[in-house]
Design a protein around this motif. Structure first.
Motif, PDB file in Angstrom:
ATOM      1  N   VAL A   1      10.674 -29.687 -90.378  1.00  0.00           N
ATOM      2  CA  VAL A   1      10.114 -30.986 -89.985  1.00  0.00           C
ATOM      3  C   VAL A   1      11.193 -31.840 -89.332  1.00  0.00           C
ATOM      4  N   GLU A   2      12.386 -31.846 -89.933  1.00  0.00           N
ATOM      5  CA  GLU A   2      13.484 -32.645 -89.374  1.00  0.00           C
ATOM      6  C   GLU A   2      13.827 -32.196 -87.952  1.00  0.00           C
ATOM      7  N   SER A   3      13.925 -30.896 -87.763  1.00  0.00           N
ATOM      8  CA  SER A   3      14.268 -30.371 -86.439  1.00  0.00           C
ATOM      9  C   SER A   3      13.166 -30.642 -85.426  1.00  0.00           C
ATOM     10  N   LEU A   4      11.919 -30.427 -85.836  1.00  0.00           N
ATOM     11  CA  LEU A   4      10.812 -30.669 -84.911  1.00  0.00           C
ATOM     12  C   LEU A   4      10.796 -32.114 -84.443  1.00  0.00           C
ATOM     13  N   ILE A   5      10.967 -33.041 -85.353  1.00  0.00           N
ATOM     14  CA  ILE A   5      10.956 -34.467 -84.996  1.00  0.00           C
ATOM     15  C   ILE A   5      12.075 -34.768 -83.997  1.00  0.00           C
ATOM     16  N   THR A   6      13.259 -34.233 -84.276  1.00  0.00           N
ATOM     17  CA  THR A   6      14.394 -34.463 -83.385  1.00  0.00           C
ATOM     18  C   THR A   6      14.115 -33.926 -81.987  1.00  0.00           C
ATOM     19  N   TYR A   7      13.623 -32.684 -81.914  1.00  0.00           N
ATOM     20  CA  TYR A   7      13.346 -32.077 -80.612  1.00  0.00           C
ATOM     21  C   TYR A   7      12.176 -32.736 -79.894  1.00  0.00           C
ATOM     22  N   LEU A   8      11.171 -33.180 -80.642  1.00  0.00           N
ATOM     23  CA  LEU A   8      10.069 -33.926 -80.012  1.00  0.00           C
ATOM     24  C   LEU A   8      10.598 -35.226 -79.417  1.00  0.00           C
ATOM     25  N   ASN A   9      11.474 -35.887 -80.153  1.00  0.00           N
ATOM     26  CA  ASN A   9      12.056 -37.138 -79.678  1.00  0.00           C
ATOM     27  C   ASN A   9      12.865 -36.918 -78.404  1.00  0.00           C
ATOM     28  N   MET A  10      13.479 -35.738 -78.270  1.00  0.00           N
ATOM     29  CA  MET A  10      14.250 -35.392 -77.067  1.00  0.00           C
ATOM     30  C   MET A  10      13.335 -34.889 -75.952  1.00  0.00           C
ATOM     31  N   GLU A  11      12.033 -34.810 -76.226  1.00  0.00           N
ATOM     32  CA  GLU A  11      11.025 -34.299 -75.296  1.00  0.00           C
ATOM     33  C   GLU A  11      11.359 -32.887 -74.828  1.00  0.00           C
TER      34      GLU A  11
END
Length: 118
Positions: free
Chosen positions: A39-49
């Motif tokens: 979840v932490e990684s997904l959120i970070t990568y989503l935020n980076m688009e």
């Protein structure tokens, strides 16, 4: 959250199967032990688009389904949105759906707060 991929509608779910699928995709190793950081990684990568995060999020979000979209259909869906310059909306929709999901809502808030502090 529902997405039409390859002409078929799929309901994404952000429950335990979603979390487990992400933890298998995104791992961190510390002192020889692997830890799920999905979840932490997904959120970070989503935020980076990062488009790969959409792919992984869709894969994990459909983990609960008996009939899942193929890897090729997911790739084609993301590519088609990118060609239409509509990926930004999918990133926003994903974040909004995750912020409403009971099992990941708090984690989303925590990660977003930590990102603001940095």
């Amino acid at each position: 959250m529902n997405l039409t991929i390859g002409g078929k509608e799929y309901e994404l779910s952000f429950g335990m199967k979603f979390i487990n699928a992400l933890d298998n995709i995104y791992t961190q190793s510390l002192h020889g032990m692997a830890f799920g950081m999905g979840v932490e990684s997904l959120i970070t990568y989503l935020n980076m688009e990062n488009p790969a995060s959409l792919y992984n999020g869709i894969k994990a979000g459909t983990a609960h389904l008996k009939s899942k979209p193929s890897n090729e259909d997911i790739e084609a869906y993301i590519t088609e949105l990118a060609e239409k310059d509509e990926l930004g909306q999918l990133f926003d929709d994903f974040f909004n759906a995750l912020e409403k999901a009971p099992l990941v809502r708090k984690k989303i808030q925590t990660v977003k707060e930590n990102m603001k502090d940095q």
